[in-house]
Design an enzyme around this catalytic site. Structure first.
Site, short mmCIF file in Angstrom:
data_model
loop_
_atom_site.label_atom_id
_atom_site.label_comp_id
_atom_site.label_asym_id
_atom_site.label_seq_id
_atom_site.Cartn_x
_atom_site.Cartn_y
_atom_site.Cartn_z
N LYS A 112 0.83 -1.21 0.00
CA LYS A 112 0.00 0.00 0.00
C LYS A 112 0.87 1.26 0.00
O LYS A 112 0.54 2.22 -0.71
CB LYS A 112 -0.96 -0.01 1.19
CG LYS A 112 -2.10 -1.00 1.01
CD LYS A 112 -3.12 -0.94 2.11
CE LYS A 112 -4.24 -1.94 1.83
NZ LYS A 112 -5.22 -2.05 2.88
N LYS A 199 -3.91 -7.97 -9.89
CA LYS A 199 -5.01 -8.27 -8.95
C LYS A 199 -6.02 -7.11 -8.94
O LYS A 199 -5.62 -5.95 -8.88
CB LYS A 199 -4.44 -8.45 -7.53
CG LYS A 199 -5.48 -8.89 -6.52
CD LYS A 199 -5.04 -8.62 -5.08
CE LYS A 199 -5.66 -7.37 -4.55
NZ LYS A 199 -6.27 -7.41 -3.24
N LYS A 202 -9.50 -1.91 -5.27
CA LYS A 202 -10.02 -0.53 -5.28
C LYS A 202 -8.88 0.47 -5.42
O LYS A 202 -9.03 1.52 -6.02
CB LYS A 202 -10.76 -0.23 -3.98
CG LYS A 202 -12.08 -0.91 -3.86
CD LYS A 202 -12.54 -0.95 -2.40
CE LYS A 202 -13.35 -2.18 -2.15
NZ LYS A 202 -13.23 -2.73 -0.81
P1 ADP Z 1 -9.37 -3.98 -2.00
O1 ADP Z 1 -8.05 -4.67 -2.27
O2 ADP Z 1 -10.08 -3.71 -3.26
O3 ADP Z 1 -9.26 -2.77 -1.11
P2 ADP Z 1 -10.36 -5.29 0.35
O4 ADP Z 1 -8.96 -5.28 0.90
O5 ADP Z 1 -11.38 -4.40 0.98
O6 ADP Z 1 -10.27 -5.02 -1.22
O7 ADP Z 1 -10.88 -6.79 0.39
C1 ADP Z 1 -12.14 -7.22 0.89
C2 ADP Z 1 -12.24 -8.71 0.69
O8 ADP Z 1 -12.24 -9.01 -0.70
C3 ADP Z 1 -11.09 -9.52 1.29
O9 ADP Z 1 -11.56 -10.76 1.80
C4 ADP Z 1 -10.18 -9.76 0.13
O10 ADP Z 1 -9.41 -10.92 0.27
C5 ADP Z 1 -11.17 -9.89 -1.02
N1 ADP Z 1 -10.57 -9.43 -2.27
C6 ADP Z 1 -10.14 -8.18 -2.56
N2 ADP Z 1 -9.64 -8.13 -3.81
C7 ADP Z 1 -9.79 -9.38 -4.33
C8 ADP Z 1 -9.49 -9.97 -5.58
N3 ADP Z 1 -8.96 -9.27 -6.57
N4 ADP Z 1 -9.76 -11.29 -5.75
C9 ADP Z 1 -10.31 -12.02 -4.77
N5 ADP Z 1 -10.63 -11.52 -3.56
C10 ADP Z 1 -10.38 -10.23 -3.33
#
Ligand code: ADP
Ligand code: TRP
Length: 333
Positions: A112, A199, A202
């Site tokens: 991050k 991957k 957001k």
């Molecule tokens: P982001 O990376 O978009 O900020 P979060 O960290 O809020 O997403 O993740 C929320 C949930 O969604 C977690 O359980 C995370 O493992 C899952 N998640 C986030 N991105 C992915 C992805 N690209 N593929 C599968 N699961 C994901």
């Protein structure tokens, strides 16, 4: 009885990675016997310092997303993390038994900050708050996507350290239970790729909102990275991002057919444009009912708030009991 728990951060709109990697998995698991706690991690969202009004709105949107996609709030406890301030107390207790080295090894902090996030103390200690979330409800199973596995392992370590220091050493004398992570069975669901092939996240600007529709959906699908090889050229389907997206939504038989046609090449092979048109149709169809339920829920925000408040009551009582046990174990009561 098995206790399932997971959280999802309320920064931005939930995307297809959150859907396949987390939300859909949570909703499926909530049909199994056991206790189910699902929460919106708004304390965690503060690590990105969102605007207050935006944060409030995102919390409700995330709750609406779960409910619209079919979470049964009678069976699963859906709540807002910050309605359970006991987790911040547990965070402090866990901080005092957690070595700096453990946090320094966290990938998410490095990733991050490398992507421009402010290196705040909150971002650095984020895994401790997450461990407190997990341990507060005596969770046994924590369903998450691949990127969160390390955080669940850290929660196991923190529980172990706390139990070693403050447990009475007897079987059953442990203060915290050891949680286990659970990923979706399919690897493509545990790590959904974004529009650029990295991957989906957001924070990477490569995500697609679950409820995107119409022109905006078409525009997003047009952004999926492709190459300039002509349709008639025979290609290995394994390297084609568009087909990875298609496989998320199409029946196995249909996906196999598209892959075969791409692999065969020739005059009948589909161009990337054809695959994009079909993908848009599939996504529109997949979320059609949920989109209508979302519209309905948005018309009655009071009802969503009521459900979150009801969830918080149950969750808070549970976390308070764990907090009391932990305070007593370390001599603060
Ligand atoms: P982001 O990376 O978009 O900020 P979060 O960290 O809020 O997403 O993740 C929320 C949930 O969604 C977690 O359980 C995370 O493992 C899952 N998640 C986030 N991105 C992915 C992805 N690209 N593929 C599968 N699961 C994901
Ligand atoms: N860190 C998780 C994420 O970014 C959200 C989260 C917070 C979480 N606390 C949790 C997930 C506890 C599982 C268990 O998505």
């Amino acid at each position: 009885m098995t206790t399932f728990l997971s959280g999802i951060q309320s920064t931005g709109l939930q995307h297809l990675g959150n859907y396949f990697g987390a939300i859909r998995h949570h909703i499926e698991l909530a049909r199994e016997d056991g206790e189910h706690f699902y929460f919106i991690a708004d304390y965690h969202a503060l690590t990105t310092t969102p605007k207050p009004e935006e944060l409030r709105e995102r919390v409700r949107e995330t709750a609406v997303t779960y409910l619209a996609l079919g979470l049964d709030a009678e069976k699963a406890c859906l709540f807002r993390q910050s309605d359970v301030p006991e987790v911040t107390e547990l965070t402090w207790l866990l901080s005092c038994v957690t070595g700096m080295g453990l946090l320094e090894r966290a990938h998410s902090y490095k990733d991050k900050t490398a992507k421009g996030a402010k290196p705040s103390v909150g971002l650095f200690t984020y895994p401790i708050l997450m461990a407190a979330d997990i341990l507060a409800y005596d969770s046994n199973v924590v369903p998450v996507g691949k990127d969160q596995i390390q955080h669940v392992e850290m929660a196991q370590d923190m529980a172990g350290h706390f139990n070693n220091v403050y447990g009475d050493g007897s079987e059953g004398g442990a203060v915290f239970q050891r949680p286990e992570a659970r990923m979706p069975k399919e690897a493509a669901h545990a790590k959904v790729l974004g529009l650029d092939g990295e991957k989906m996240s957001k924070s990477y600007g490569n995500d697609l909102w679950i409820f995107e529709t119409g022109k905006k959906l078409k525009k997003a699908i047009n952004r999926i990275a492709t190459d300039s090889r002509p349709p008639e050229e025979a290609k290995d389907p394994a390297g084609i991002l568009l087909l990875d997206f298609l496989k998320l939504f199409a029946e196995a038989g249909e996906s196999a057919e598209w892959c075969e046609r791409v692999q065969a090449g020739g005059a009948d092979a589909p161009g990337y444009g054809h695959i994009k048109v079909r993908l848009v149709e599939l996504i529109e169809e997949h979320f059609r009912e949920a989109r209508a339920r979302r519209d309905e829920l948005l018309r009655d925000p009071g009802e969503v708030d009521r459900q979150l408040a009801a969830g918080a009551l149950v969750a808070r009582a549970r976390a308070a009991a764990t907090r009391d046990r932990a305070l007593a174990a370390c001599g603060l009561r």
